[in-house]
Write a protein that holds these residues in place. Structure first.
Motif, short mmCIF file in Angstrom:
data_model
loop_
_atom_site.label_atom_id
_atom_site.label_comp_id
_atom_site.label_asym_id
_atom_site.label_seq_id
_atom_site.Cartn_x
_atom_site.Cartn_y
_atom_site.Cartn_z
N VAL A 33 -72.46 4.73 -9.56
CA VAL A 33 -72.17 5.04 -10.96
C VAL A 33 -70.85 5.81 -11.06
N ILE A 34 -70.03 5.42 -12.00
CA ILE A 34 -68.86 6.22 -12.36
C ILE A 34 -69.02 6.58 -13.82
N LEU A 35 -68.96 7.85 -14.13
CA LEU A 35 -69.13 8.22 -15.54
C LEU A 35 -68.21 9.36 -15.92
N THR A 36 -68.00 9.49 -17.21
CA THR A 36 -67.26 10.64 -17.71
C THR A 36 -68.26 11.54 -18.41
N ALA A 37 -68.13 12.83 -18.21
CA ALA A 37 -69.06 13.77 -18.86
C ALA A 37 -68.37 15.11 -18.99
N HIS A 38 -68.83 15.88 -19.94
CA HIS A 38 -68.26 17.22 -20.12
C HIS A 38 -69.17 18.30 -19.54
N ASP A 39 -70.24 18.63 -20.26
CA ASP A 39 -71.02 19.80 -19.87
C ASP A 39 -72.36 19.46 -19.26
N GLN A 40 -72.42 18.39 -18.54
CA GLN A 40 -73.71 18.03 -17.95
C GLN A 40 -73.78 18.58 -16.54
N LYS A 41 -74.31 19.79 -16.40
CA LYS A 41 -74.29 20.44 -15.10
C LYS A 41 -75.07 19.64 -14.06
N LYS A 42 -76.23 19.12 -14.51
CA LYS A 42 -77.09 18.39 -13.58
C LYS A 42 -76.35 17.21 -12.96
N ILE A 43 -75.61 16.50 -13.82
CA ILE A 43 -74.95 15.30 -13.33
C ILE A 43 -73.75 15.69 -12.45
N HIS A 44 -73.11 16.80 -12.78
CA HIS A 44 -72.01 17.28 -11.94
C HIS A 44 -72.53 17.66 -10.56
N ASP A 45 -73.73 18.23 -10.53
CA ASP A 45 -74.30 18.63 -9.24
C ASP A 45 -74.66 17.43 -8.38
N LEU A 46 -75.03 16.35 -9.05
CA LEU A 46 -75.45 15.16 -8.32
C LEU A 46 -74.26 14.38 -7.76
N ALA A 47 -73.07 14.62 -8.33
CA ALA A 47 -71.93 13.76 -8.03
C ALA A 47 -71.43 13.91 -6.60
N ASN A 48 -71.02 12.79 -6.02
CA ASN A 48 -70.38 12.80 -4.70
C ASN A 48 -68.88 12.97 -4.83
N HIS A 49 -68.32 12.46 -5.88
CA HIS A 49 -66.88 12.56 -6.10
C HIS A 49 -66.61 13.14 -7.48
N HIS A 50 -65.63 13.99 -7.53
CA HIS A 50 -65.21 14.51 -8.83
C HIS A 50 -63.76 14.12 -9.05
N ILE A 51 -63.48 13.63 -10.22
CA ILE A 51 -62.09 13.39 -10.58
C ILE A 51 -61.82 14.26 -11.81
N THR A 52 -60.86 15.13 -11.71
CA THR A 52 -60.52 15.93 -12.88
C THR A 52 -59.13 15.52 -13.34
N LEU A 53 -59.08 15.04 -14.53
CA LEU A 53 -57.80 14.58 -15.05
C LEU A 53 -57.08 15.73 -15.70
N GLU A 54 -55.83 15.86 -15.33
CA GLU A 54 -55.02 16.85 -16.00
C GLU A 54 -53.77 16.16 -16.50
N ALA A 55 -53.43 16.47 -17.69
CA ALA A 55 -52.23 15.86 -18.25
C ALA A 55 -51.03 16.25 -17.41
N ILE A 56 -50.14 15.28 -17.20
CA ILE A 56 -48.93 15.56 -16.44
C ILE A 56 -48.00 16.39 -17.32
N PRO A 57 -47.44 17.48 -16.78
CA PRO A 57 -46.52 18.27 -17.59
C PRO A 57 -45.34 17.43 -18.05
N GLU A 58 -44.94 17.66 -19.25
CA GLU A 58 -43.88 16.86 -19.86
C GLU A 58 -42.61 16.81 -19.01
N GLU A 59 -42.22 17.99 -18.48
CA GLU A 59 -40.89 18.08 -17.85
C GLU A 59 -40.75 17.18 -16.62
N VAL A 60 -41.86 16.79 -16.02
CA VAL A 60 -41.78 15.90 -14.88
C VAL A 60 -41.05 14.62 -15.24
N PHE A 61 -41.23 14.19 -16.47
CA PHE A 61 -40.68 12.89 -16.85
C PHE A 61 -39.41 12.99 -17.66
#
Lengths: 220, 236
Positions: B207-235
């Motif tokens: 399963v791949i899912l997006t979630a915000h405050d679901q602690k239980k599901i975060h605990d179950l996860a094998n992989h975490h991907i946290t997206l962070e916006a790329i700072p403007e100045e890089v581009f």
């Protein structure tokens, strides 16, 4: 199986949402009643313009239904369902066109004689009128899938759709209305019908291809 | 020579350190250096993911960071602007589509079809034949018992979500891609969804899912991907 499932679902959805089916017919009826009022003329003048009027009404009333072929599916997400099922998009577009033809094309064909009577279309032209519409309404539906797939993610894209596909429909109108006109004048409509048939075959083979490409473009 | 060896060692170490983020060549699903664009702008730094069966990935990130865009691209609905997805060592899309099911914000229910008809359509479009009993069972499990003849438009938002989620049980695909699946669900619904995700994973699914405050599901996860916006100045 996928092919039929999609047709079945679309026909069922249109059937339940009755307005899909009667909207074009009411549109035709409303406009055709305006002609005698506006022209103020007798049966002879009406009969003269009848082939063109019946045909233009069939064309325009279909045109107003084309926008929703893909748009509804795009908006509620069911487009994603069949795109992501791995279904061949050519077949998907073809089945959308067939479903649209069932729910719009056939009623328009069956309703055309009513409009003909109201316009005093000469008695011997009805066969050719229905035959020409039988050949042409699939073209409306097929080109409609292309247009609808192109504008599905644009708000109020109906106008754009009309502008996009009207030029493609102009030859169909010329051949179709021409066939009925020739018949009403007592001439043979053979060449017109053959050209119309050619257009039907051409759009049957190519339009789903274009519609599939348009879906892909819109999803990227 | 020795320094070269040492450097190799060091490189190996750093590689191991990042092993969680680096794709294993043998992984079932491999997403490499994936980036997405919206309105011509790159949304996030390149994503790497290697997933096998029985694994869960949770994608998190603030609003507008591109979670949905990423998930859509993973599902095959759109394309990565760079990078690729490889399933069973192949980049062929159809193979992946046969083994995955994506559920996004647009649920895909047809309002004037009944719940049962909605499920039947989804099954047929995926070339699965179902009988009435099966659709009823699935609706039962989703907490929609007795609703099979109800039009989908008459359901509440949470029930619509349940109807969409019930497709997962019907279709039997390996990979589930769920965009904020917990939204609109009540507590019982969240628990139910958590359970089906857990049992799907224990049965060899992924399963791949997006979630915000679901602690239980975060605990179950094998992989975490946290997206962070790329700072403007890089581009710029």
């Amino acid at each position: 199986m996928r092919f039929w499932a999609l047709i079945k679902r679309d026909v069922l959805v249109s059937w339940r949402k009755k307005s899909n089916i009667y909207q074009p017919l009411v549109f035709q009826l409303l406009i055709v009643t305006m002609f005698p009022l506006g022209l103020g003329a007798g049966a002879q003048t009406l009969a003269k313009i009848a082939p063109a009027v019946v045909w233009i009404l069939a064309l325009l009333s279909t045109l107003i239904t084309l926008e929703n072929i893909f748009k509804d599916d795009y908006e509620d997400g069911s487009l994603d369902l069949y795109v992501l099922s791995g279904m061949n998009l050519y077949l998907a577009s073809l089945s959308k066109a067939i479903a649209h033809w069932f729910t719009t094309g056939i009623p328009v064909i069956l309703f055309a004689p009513v409009i003909g009577v109201l316009m005093h279309l000469p008695d011997h032209s009805y066969g050719i009128l229905m035959l020409s519409l039988l050949l042409a309404t699939p073209i409306f539906s097929l080109l409609g899938t292309v247009g609808s797939a192109l504008i599905m993610n644009i708000k109020n894209g109906g106008m754009l759709l009309s502008v996009l596909i009207m030029p493609l429909l102009a030859p169909i109108l010329i051949f179709g209305a021409g066939a009925v006109l020739e018949t009403s004048l007592g001439n043979s409509a053979y060449s017109h019908l053959m050209l119309l048939l050619g257009c039907t075959v051409l759009s049957l083979t190519l339009a789903p291809l274009a519609a599939a490409a348009a879906i892909k473009i819109n999803l990227e | 020579m020795i320094s070269l060896l040492l450097r190799c060692q060091k490189l190996k170490l750093t590689l191991q350190k990042h092993a969680a983020n680096k794709p294993l060549i043998s992984a079932l699903l491999q997403i490499q250096d994936a980036q997405c664009q919206r309105a011509g702008e790159v949304l996030f730094a390149p994503i790497n993911l290697a997933m096998d069966q029985s694994e869960l990935t949770v994608i998190a990130g603030p609003n507008g960071s591109g979670k949905t865009t990423l998930l859509e691209a993973m599902a095959g609905l759109s394309r990565f602007s760079s990078g690729y997805r490889r399933y069973e060592q192949s980049e062929e899309l159809n193979n992946w589509l046969q083994h995955s099911h994506y559920l996004g914000h647009k649920l895909g229910n047809k309002g004037n079809l009944s719940c049962a008809e909605n499920l039947e359509f989804v099954a047929h479009i995926n070339e699965i034949s179902v009988n009435q009993q099966q659709t009823e069972d699935v609706l039962d499990k989703a907490g929609l018992a007795g609703y099979q003849h109800q039009f989908a438009s008459d359901l509440s938002a949470g029930q619509k979500k349940r109807l969409a989620l019930s497709r997962l049980l019907l279709l039997n695909k390996t990979f589930w891609l769920l965009d904020e699946p917990f939204v609109n669900l009540d507590h019982a619904g969240c628990d139910w969804l958590y359970q089906i995700i857990e049992s799907h994973i224990s049965q060899g699914g992924a399963v791949i899912l997006t979630a915000h405050d679901q602690k239980k599901i975060h605990d179950l996860a094998n992989h975490h991907i946290t997206l962070e916006a790329i700072p403007e100045e890089v581009f710029t």
